[in-house]
Design a protein around this motif. Structure first.
Motif, PDB file in Angstrom:
ATOM      1  N   ARG A 111       0.753  -1.227   0.068  1.00  0.00           N
ATOM      2  CA  ARG A 111      -0.084   0.164   0.106  1.00  0.00           C
ATOM      3  C   ARG A 111       0.772   1.220  -0.072  1.00  0.00           C
ATOM      4  N   GLU A 112       2.056   1.287   0.749  1.00  0.00           N
ATOM      5  CA  GLU A 112       3.021   2.364   0.450  1.00  0.00           C
ATOM      6  C   GLU A 112       3.863   2.613  -0.560  1.00  0.00           C
ATOM      7  N   ALA A 113       4.480   1.182  -0.899  1.00  0.00           N
ATOM      8  CA  ALA A 113       5.641   1.038  -2.007  1.00  0.00           C
ATOM      9  C   ALA A 113       5.132   0.507  -3.253  1.00  0.00           C
ATOM     10  N   GLY A 114       3.787   0.024  -3.411  1.00  0.00           N
ATOM     11  CA  GLY A 114       3.458  -0.684  -4.574  1.00  0.00           C
ATOM     12  C   GLY A 114       3.721  -2.088  -4.527  1.00  0.00           C
ATOM     13  N   ILE A 115       4.550  -2.766  -3.965  1.00  0.00           N
ATOM     14  CA  ILE A 115       4.801  -3.946  -3.937  1.00  0.00           C
ATOM     15  C   ILE A 115       5.470  -4.442  -2.524  1.00  0.00           C
ATOM     16  N   GLY A 116       5.054  -5.301  -1.847  1.00  0.00           N
ATOM     17  CA  GLY A 116       5.552  -5.771  -0.643  1.00  0.00           C
ATOM     18  C   GLY A 116       5.943  -7.289  -0.492  1.00  0.00           C
ATOM     19  N   MET A 117       6.880  -7.453   0.075  1.00  0.00           N
ATOM     20  CA  MET A 117       7.473  -8.835   0.047  1.00  0.00           C
ATOM     21  C   MET A 117       7.823  -9.441   1.545  1.00  0.00           C
ATOM     22  N   ALA A 118       7.656 -10.601   1.777  1.00  0.00           N
ATOM     23  CA  ALA A 118       7.852 -10.979   3.272  1.00  0.00           C
ATOM     24  C   ALA A 118       8.605 -12.209   2.962  1.00  0.00           C
ATOM     25  N   PHE A 274       8.029 -17.722   0.911  1.00  0.00           N
ATOM     26  CA  PHE A 274       8.115 -16.316   0.342  1.00  0.00           C
ATOM     27  C   PHE A 274       7.053 -15.911  -0.173  1.00  0.00           C
ATOM     28  N   ILE A 275       6.433 -14.746   0.335  1.00  0.00           N
ATOM     29  CA  ILE A 275       5.337 -14.138   0.228  1.00  0.00           C
ATOM     30  C   ILE A 275       4.999 -12.667  -0.420  1.00  0.00           C
ATOM     31  N   ALA A 276       4.281 -12.476  -1.543  1.00  0.00           N
ATOM     32  CA  ALA A 276       4.296 -11.107  -2.041  1.00  0.00           C
ATOM     33  C   ALA A 276       3.206 -10.592  -2.373  1.00  0.00           C
ATOM     34  N   ALA A 277       3.016  -9.136  -2.441  1.00  0.00           N
ATOM     35  CA  ALA A 277       1.673  -8.770  -2.652  1.00  0.00           C
ATOM     36  C   ALA A 277       1.796  -7.508  -3.686  1.00  0.00           C
ATOM     37  N   ILE A 278       1.294  -7.440  -4.802  1.00  0.00           N
ATOM     38  CA  ILE A 278       1.392  -6.241  -5.759  1.00  0.00           C
ATOM     39  C   ILE A 278       0.063  -5.550  -5.565  1.00  0.00           C
ATOM     40  N   ASP A 279       0.149  -4.139  -5.327  1.00  0.00           N
ATOM     41  CA  ASP A 279      -0.981  -3.328  -5.161  1.00  0.00           C
ATOM     42  C   ASP A 279      -1.428  -2.840  -6.539  1.00  0.00           C
ATOM     43  N   VAL A 280      -2.508  -3.330  -7.322  1.00  0.00           N
ATOM     44  CA  VAL A 280      -2.701  -2.964  -8.410  1.00  0.00           C
ATOM     45  C   VAL A 280      -2.876  -1.292  -8.766  1.00  0.00           C
ATOM     46  N   SER A 281      -3.423  -0.795  -7.425  1.00  0.00           N
ATOM     47  CA  SER A 281      -3.781   0.506  -7.736  1.00  0.00           C
ATOM     48  C   SER A 281      -2.574   1.318  -7.888  1.00  0.00           C
ATOM     49  N   ALA A 282      -1.380   0.896  -7.425  1.00  0.00           N
ATOM     50  CA  ALA A 282      -0.163   1.821  -7.584  1.00  0.00           C
ATOM     51  C   ALA A 282       0.208   1.705  -8.936  1.00  0.00           C
ATOM     52  N   PHE A 283      -0.223   0.914 -10.004  1.00  0.00           N
ATOM     53  CA  PHE A 283       0.269   0.580 -11.251  1.00  0.00           C
ATOM     54  C   PHE A 283      -0.846   1.404 -12.146  1.00  0.00           C
ATOM     55  N   ARG A 284      -2.341   1.033 -11.737  1.00  0.00           N
ATOM     56  CA  ARG A 284      -3.471   1.319 -12.732  1.00  0.00           C
ATOM     57  C   ARG A 284      -4.623   1.514 -11.784  1.00  0.00           C
TER      58      ARG A 284
END
Length: 354
Positions: A111-118, A274-284
């Motif tokens: 939500r802050e960086a557009g993509i987050g990974m853990a 390995f877990i990741a999320a891409i915030d679609v709203s950061a791109f489109r």
């Protein structure tokens, strides 16, 4: 519910089954929040038709909890790395709890960086990877999850197990009633399917699934010591990548170093996710993106089918249909699974749902 034949599947209301599993876990000493998460993950797997990762695993989970291999009340910690990454230490607790928390952390970062990974370390078996990625897609993120597990898969060209089945899942939000969800083992079949289905039912397996001690193909599930990578060198390559992202990035080590699920009940598995999320709203714009995904789905479904197929299906579509069917008609459990659950019910003095 009418009394079924001994060799017939049994259908159990999903909420009753979830409550039963959660109660067994809590009676076995698992803290409430972790019992809830594990129960939800296991039942959802069954509802999606992935019974090899469903409530059939409860018996071995309880052995791990009772034996001390799984921490029943872990202190799961999150250490920020930078604006888009974090490390999650599962404290030897259930993988479901650690991975779910990690996906929440990844979404917060995205939500802050557009993509987050853990990167998740010191974890245990986490069930189906789609459990986490579909949670993310429900929130309009593209979810990514993978895990390494113990050595069950021969490398391409090898005869002895080295890699794990090392699954990968990606879920994409849509405006349909289902997300696009790829959830696949990097082996031709999950070893759990042979262990939980073929061995219990004493049924032959296809000759291209597994190998015996000599590295030769076998159709006997009891002789199977390793499974083959899906797609030969391609699945082998994917399995290696998962091992690096989950095992080496987290520091827990690769598949040969991971403890077993079905043995050494006093020892944790100590695997990585390995877990990741891409915030679609950061791109489109989210709705525009989902409209484009839906248009893409329409184009796929417009492809002329070949003989024997009525429709082009999207990844995850069949599982979603199965989920809805079982939500309405009850979760189908095989006789061997029912027997295992009834044994647990008697041991923990919990009523099995009727």
């Amino acid at each position: 519910m009418s009394e079924p034949k001994a060799d017939s599947p049994v259908h159990v209301d999903s909420e009753s089954l979830r409550s039963f599993v959660e109660t067994v876990l809590t009676e076995g000493g698992v803290a409430d929040e972790h019992a809830h998460r594990v129960a939800d993950g296991l039942v959802r797997a069954d509802m999606r038709g992935v019974s090899s990762h469903g409530v059939a695993r409860l018996e071995v989970y309880m052995k791990k909890f009772e034996g001390g291999g799984f921490n029943p009340d872990p202190d799961i910690s999150v250490t920020p790395i930078d604006a888009a990454a974090a490390m999650v230490d599962a404290d030897d607790g259930p993988g479901q709890s650690a991975a779910y928390l990690a996906m929440n952390e990844a979404m917060d970062l995205a939500r802050e960086a557009g993509i987050g990974m853990a990167s998740v370390t010191n974890s245990n078996h986490f069930g189906t990877a789609a459990y986490y990625t579909e949670y993310a897609s429900d929130e309009d993120f593209i979810g990514i999850a993978m895990t390494n597990v113990g050595s069950d898969v021969i490398p391409f060209g090898g005869s002895k197990p080295f890699l794990g089945t090392n699954p990968i899942s990606v879920s994409v939000p849509t405006n349909r009633s289902f997300p696009i969800t790829l959830d696949m083992a990097t082996s031709i079949v999950a070893m759990g399917r042979i262990q939980e289905e073929s061995r219990r039912e004493d049924t032959e397996i296809p000759s291209d699934w597994a190998v015996n001690e000599q590295g030769e193909p076998t159709t006997d599930p009891h002789e199977a010591v390793a499974v083959r990578p899906v797609g030969g060198p391609k699945g082998y390559g994917l399995g290696v990548v998962v091992d690096v992202l989950c095992g080496l990035l987290s520091g827990v080590g690769t598949s040969p170093e991971i403890g077993p699920l079905y043995d050494d009940y006093d020892q944790p598995m100590r695997l990585g996710h390995f877990i990741a999320a891409i915030d679609v709203s950061a791109f489109r714009d989210v709705e525009t993106f989902k409209a484009d995904v839906d248009d893409y789905i329409d184009q796929l479904k417009a492809v002329e089918t070949r003989e024997g197929f009525d429709e082009v299906k999207l990844p995850g579509e069949i599982e979603t249909a199965k989920y809805r069917e079982q939500a309405q008609n009850g979760v189908e459990l095989q006789p061997s699974t029912v027997e295992s659950l009834r044994t647990l019910a008697e041991y923990y003095d919990v009523s099995f749902p009727n």
